[in-house]
Scaffold this active site. Structure first.
Site, PDB file in Angstrom:
ATOM      1  N   LYS A 260      52.540  37.126  25.109  1.00  0.00           N
ATOM      2  CA  LYS A 260      51.614  37.664  24.117  1.00  0.00           C
ATOM      3  C   LYS A 260      52.207  38.986  23.636  1.00  0.00           C
ATOM      4  O   LYS A 260      52.138  40.000  24.316  1.00  0.00           O
ATOM      5  CB  LYS A 260      50.221  37.884  24.707  1.00  0.00           C
ATOM      6  CG  LYS A 260      49.241  38.354  23.666  1.00  0.00           C
ATOM      7  CD  LYS A 260      47.886  38.585  24.252  1.00  0.00           C
ATOM      8  CE  LYS A 260      46.899  38.964  23.173  1.00  0.00           C
ATOM      9  NZ  LYS A 260      47.376  40.038  22.318  1.00  0.00           N
ATOM     10  N   GLU A 310      54.419  36.537  15.589  1.00  0.00           N
ATOM     11  CA  GLU A 310      54.144  37.963  15.743  1.00  0.00           C
ATOM     12  C   GLU A 310      55.387  38.723  15.283  1.00  0.00           C
ATOM     13  O   GLU A 310      56.511  38.393  15.692  1.00  0.00           O
ATOM     14  CB  GLU A 310      53.836  38.235  17.222  1.00  0.00           C
ATOM     15  CG  GLU A 310      53.200  39.565  17.493  1.00  0.00           C
ATOM     16  CD  GLU A 310      51.677  39.615  17.269  1.00  0.00           C
ATOM     17  OE1 GLU A 310      51.067  38.622  16.813  1.00  0.00           O
ATOM     18  OE2 GLU A 310      51.097  40.683  17.552  1.00  0.00           O
ATOM     19  N   LYS A 433      43.682  34.172  26.173  1.00  0.00           N
ATOM     20  CA  LYS A 433      44.544  35.342  26.370  1.00  0.00           C
ATOM     21  C   LYS A 433      44.326  35.909  27.761  1.00  0.00           C
ATOM     22  O   LYS A 433      43.200  35.974  28.255  1.00  0.00           O
ATOM     23  CB  LYS A 433      44.343  36.385  25.276  1.00  0.00           C
ATOM     24  CG  LYS A 433      42.948  36.833  25.022  1.00  0.00           C
ATOM     25  CD  LYS A 433      42.892  37.670  23.735  1.00  0.00           C
ATOM     26  CE  LYS A 433      41.470  38.003  23.364  1.00  0.00           C
ATOM     27  NZ  LYS A 433      41.319  38.510  22.007  1.00  0.00           N
TER      28      LYS A 433
HETATM   29  P1  ATP Z   1      41.794  38.377  18.147  1.00  0.00           P
HETATM   30  O1  ATP Z   1      41.748  37.597  19.422  1.00  0.00           O
HETATM   31  O2  ATP Z   1      40.530  38.412  17.433  1.00  0.00           O
HETATM   32  O3  ATP Z   1      43.027  38.179  17.342  1.00  0.00           O
HETATM   33  P2  ATP Z   1      42.686  40.807  19.033  1.00  0.00           P
HETATM   34  O4  ATP Z   1      43.799  41.071  18.093  1.00  0.00           O
HETATM   35  O5  ATP Z   1      41.895  41.925  19.564  1.00  0.00           O
HETATM   36  O6  ATP Z   1      41.710  39.841  18.488  1.00  0.00           O
HETATM   37  P3  ATP Z   1      44.323  40.155  21.034  1.00  0.00           P
HETATM   38  O7  ATP Z   1      43.840  40.380  22.386  1.00  0.00           O
HETATM   39  O8  ATP Z   1      45.234  41.179  20.477  1.00  0.00           O
HETATM   40  O9  ATP Z   1      43.166  39.940  20.201  1.00  0.00           O
HETATM   41  O10 ATP Z   1      44.997  38.681  20.942  1.00  0.00           O
HETATM   42  C1  ATP Z   1      45.210  37.893  19.842  1.00  0.00           C
HETATM   43  C2  ATP Z   1      46.451  38.271  19.064  1.00  0.00           C
HETATM   44  O11 ATP Z   1      47.625  38.153  19.858  1.00  0.00           O
HETATM   45  C3  ATP Z   1      46.767  37.329  17.930  1.00  0.00           C
HETATM   46  O12 ATP Z   1      45.991  37.620  16.816  1.00  0.00           O
HETATM   47  C4  ATP Z   1      48.259  37.533  17.692  1.00  0.00           C
HETATM   48  O13 ATP Z   1      48.458  38.545  16.749  1.00  0.00           O
HETATM   49  C5  ATP Z   1      48.762  38.055  19.018  1.00  0.00           C
HETATM   50  N1  ATP Z   1      49.768  37.198  19.656  1.00  0.00           N
HETATM   51  C6  ATP Z   1      50.890  37.674  20.251  1.00  0.00           C
HETATM   52  N2  ATP Z   1      51.620  36.700  20.770  1.00  0.00           N
HETATM   53  C7  ATP Z   1      50.968  35.538  20.515  1.00  0.00           C
HETATM   54  C8  ATP Z   1      51.249  34.180  20.811  1.00  0.00           C
HETATM   55  N3  ATP Z   1      52.330  33.809  21.485  1.00  0.00           N
HETATM   56  N4  ATP Z   1      50.351  33.251  20.387  1.00  0.00           N
HETATM   57  C9  ATP Z   1      49.249  33.617  19.705  1.00  0.00           C
HETATM   58  N5  ATP Z   1      48.935  34.886  19.390  1.00  0.00           N
HETATM   59  C10 ATP Z   1      49.787  35.845  19.791  1.00  0.00           C
END
Ligand code: ATP
Length: 599
Positions: A260, A310, A433
């Site tokens: 992530k 990303e 996540k």
């Molecule tokens: P949301 O879950 O609403 O996007 P947030 O941005 O607060 O809110 P995060 O905890 O940051 O949520 O997790 C989601 C974000 O993680 C995604 O929007 C994306 O930008 C990022 N991300 C990074 N790596 C990945 C991946 N491998 N697959 C999906 N998303 C990813």
């Protein structure tokens, strides 16, 4: 279509706050709208000229400019208009009064003669577009001439709403969800068609486009809609959990575990030889990343596709991941070529939603990833996200620690089951996540919308220094308060915020804000902040999930500001149900580990 129709509906819509009544009145307006302008009407009622993703300029016209135009249009001098404005506090109302006064003194209208010219929606829209897009030396003159012309032609009521529209102060609180309901009722015969209309909107986040398709081709076309390169898809979102075993259980034992990354989400479209990049909140950010556009053109094969990844900052020498803040520094640089050189980025792709005419959102993840891997030419800029496939809790933990030591935020665990489609626009358990824990009892941060501000006391007297924050309730399409945050802001952030508040402040609560607290100033919901707190508690002061517990709503205790989330729109904020779920998880944790209680 006459602009008068819209003005009259604005007048009626602004007097009601019940969602059901709003929806039915809006549906009524759509029924009375010419098909040819339905998209324009959809944008106008939301205070826009076009969808945000087009990245077109905003009107950007201030009060002074409007007063000048009103003076030219009516012959009343600017000082007098200014005085009236100071008394009434609303330029729309001022325009109405002046125009009505003039109409009253006009002998023809006194005798009942009709206004000889009518303002049409097409005409108003065209002039407003010209006002927004004219640039260059003479643009100020052109804008003022056009604006004065429009106001001259307008009736008192039309002038009132034109001015409020231009000023960005419409008092009609219509969110996307309400428009979708009204469209379903108008063109599909009822709310039961809403899931189809909503799905179409998730695949093509352009309400005007959806309204046009419904008006011209009907619900059957909407049922079979596909994504279209150039129109953003609403992003698929993840649920959160903090127990690795529970995570693998939830995704059906075996999961694809991606790093992530902590960067900026980029939805990258290719249409012919054009590349578009959309942000998490679907804004067009192509011009910020010409390097990314170039890498994708070079290294991703195909002429029509939509892929997602990303965008992460990397060390120019080693190619290693750099902290997220570097992207912020990059954005602050005026010279894009310098920005690219000083803050280079890589793209870590994790999904594909469309390829050469085929809708990939309906295909399971294994098929999507296989396709994605097959279209990338080996290079050192555009990669597939680092990942493993596993059903082993220990392997998942190991990979999680590896991700963190490499500078990622944690991992994303994704279902590989036959039903693991790309769920555009929704948060579900197909993606989970698993993040590095913050030093707090709250398992995750929340993203809340600024809805009001309070003046500080003592040293901070005269300055806004605490802020009323709300969560989004998608069922009611409103923002419900969760906490008042005062800590975590740097002096520079507070100073910056004073200016933003001046732009967002309003005299009365915004129609989409539900609050029992009364701040010193109300604000139009617009800014989203990431907030952490000690825990979630029940508080009689707040309105989030108030119907769940007799003694009050849910609130974040000891909230602290972490950062702004410009990549999120107010409707992307944490929802009331997510907060409820976090509260229930917290209770579960306390029950399981009673010794943790109160620590
Ligand atoms: P949301 O879950 O609403 O996007 P947030 O941005 O607060 O809110 P995060 O905890 O940051 O949520 O997790 C989601 C974000 O993680 C995604 O929007 C994306 O930008 C990022 N991300 C990074 N790596 C990945 C991946 N491998 N697959 C999906 N998303 C990813």
């Amino acid at each position: 279509m006459e602009f008068k129709v819209i003005a009259e509906y604005f007048d009626r819509l602004e007097k009601i706050s019940s969602r059901i009544q709003l929806t039915s009145l809006l549906s009524d307006l759509f029924k009375n709208t010419d098909k040819d302008v339905i998209d324009k009407v959809v944008y106008l009622i939301q205070g826009k000229l076009w969808p945000d993703f087009l990245g077109m300029p905003e009107l950007g016209i201030g009060d002074k400019f409007l007063i000048k135009a009103l003076s030219i249009a009516t012959g009343v001098n600017e000082d007098e208009i200014d005085k009236l404005f100071k008394n009434i506090g609303d330029l729309g109302e001022v325009a109405f009064e002046i125009k009505q006064r003039q109409q009253g003194s006009n002998i023809l209208s006194f005798l009942g003669a009709q206004k000889s010219t009518t303002l049409t929606v097409e005409e108003a829209y065209e002039d407003l577009t010209k006002i927004a897009t004219s640039t260059g030396e003479r643009s100020r003159d052109i804008k003022i001439r056009l604006l004065a012309g429009l106001l001259k032609k307008a009736s008192p009521l039309e002038a009132k709403y034109l001015v409020r529209f231009i000023d960005g102060r419409l008092r009609v609180g219509i969110g996307d969800a309400t428009v979708l309901d009204a469209l379903s009722i108008t063109f599909a015969g009822g709310q039961n068609f809403r899931p189809y209309v909503e799905r179409a909107y998730n695949l093509r986040a352009d309400l005007g486009n959806i309204a046009r398709i419904l008006a011209f081709e009907g619900i059957e076309k909407i049922k079979n809609i596909k994504p279209e390169p150039g129109i953003p898809i609403r992003p698929m979102l993840a649920e959160r959990l903090s127990d690795p075993a529970e995570i693998l259980d939830k995704v059906g034992k075996t999961g694809l575990v991606d790093y992530k990354y902590d960067g900026e989400r980029g939805q990258i479209h290719k249409h012919g030889d054009k590349i578009f990049i959309f942000s998490r909140r679907l804004e067009n950010i192509t011009s910020q990343y010409p390097d990314v556009a170039e890498y994708v053109s070079k290294f991703v094969n195909g002429s029509e596709f939509i892929i997602e990844g990303e965008i992460i900052p990397v060390d120019p020498d080693t190619g290693e991941m750099r902290p997220f803040q570097e992207l912020m520094h990059r954005k602050r640089k005026n010279d894009i070529h310098e920005a690219i050189k000083d803050y280079p980025v890589n793209v870590m792709l994790f999904d594909i939603m469309y390829y050469e005419g085929e809708d990939y959102t309906v295909k399971p993840l294994p098929e999507r990833r296989k396709k994605l891997e097959s279209i990338i030419t080996d290079n050192d800029k555009v990669h597939i996200a680092d990942h493993i496939i596993t059903d082993d809790v220990n392997k998942l933990k190991e990979f999680f620690y590896q991700a963190i030591s490499d500078g990622a935020e944690g991992v994303m665990v994704k279902s590989l089951a036959p039903d693991s489609i790309y769920q555009a626009g929704s948060r579900g358990w197909l993606w989970i996540k698993f993040k590095r824990d913050y030093q707090s009892e709250m398992a995750d941060t929340v993203d809340l919308v600024l809805v009001g501000a309070f003046y500080g006391k003592g040293k901070k007297g005269g300055k806004f220094s605490s802020f009323l924050m709300g969560a989004y309730n998608p069922d009611k399409d409103v923002f419900e308060t969760v906490c008042k945050v005062a800590s975590g802001f740097s002096d520079a952030e507070l100073d910056e915020l004073q200016k933003k508040i001046a732009e967002l402040r309003r005299n009365e609560p915004h129609p989409r804000v539900v609050s029992s607290m009364v701040p010193d100033v109300w604000l139009t919901p617009s800014l989203v902040a990431e907030i952490i707190g000690a825990e979630i508690t029940i508080s009689p002061l707040h309105t989030c999930c108030k119907d769940q517990y007799a003694i009050g709503g849910l609130s974040v205790r000891f909230p602290r500001f972490i950062r702004w989330r410009p990549d999120k729109s107010p409707e992307d904020a944490t929802t009331n149900t997510e907060i409820l779920e976090m509260y229930k998880n917290q209770l579960k944790k306390i029950e399981e580990n009673p010794t943790d209680k109160g620590t």
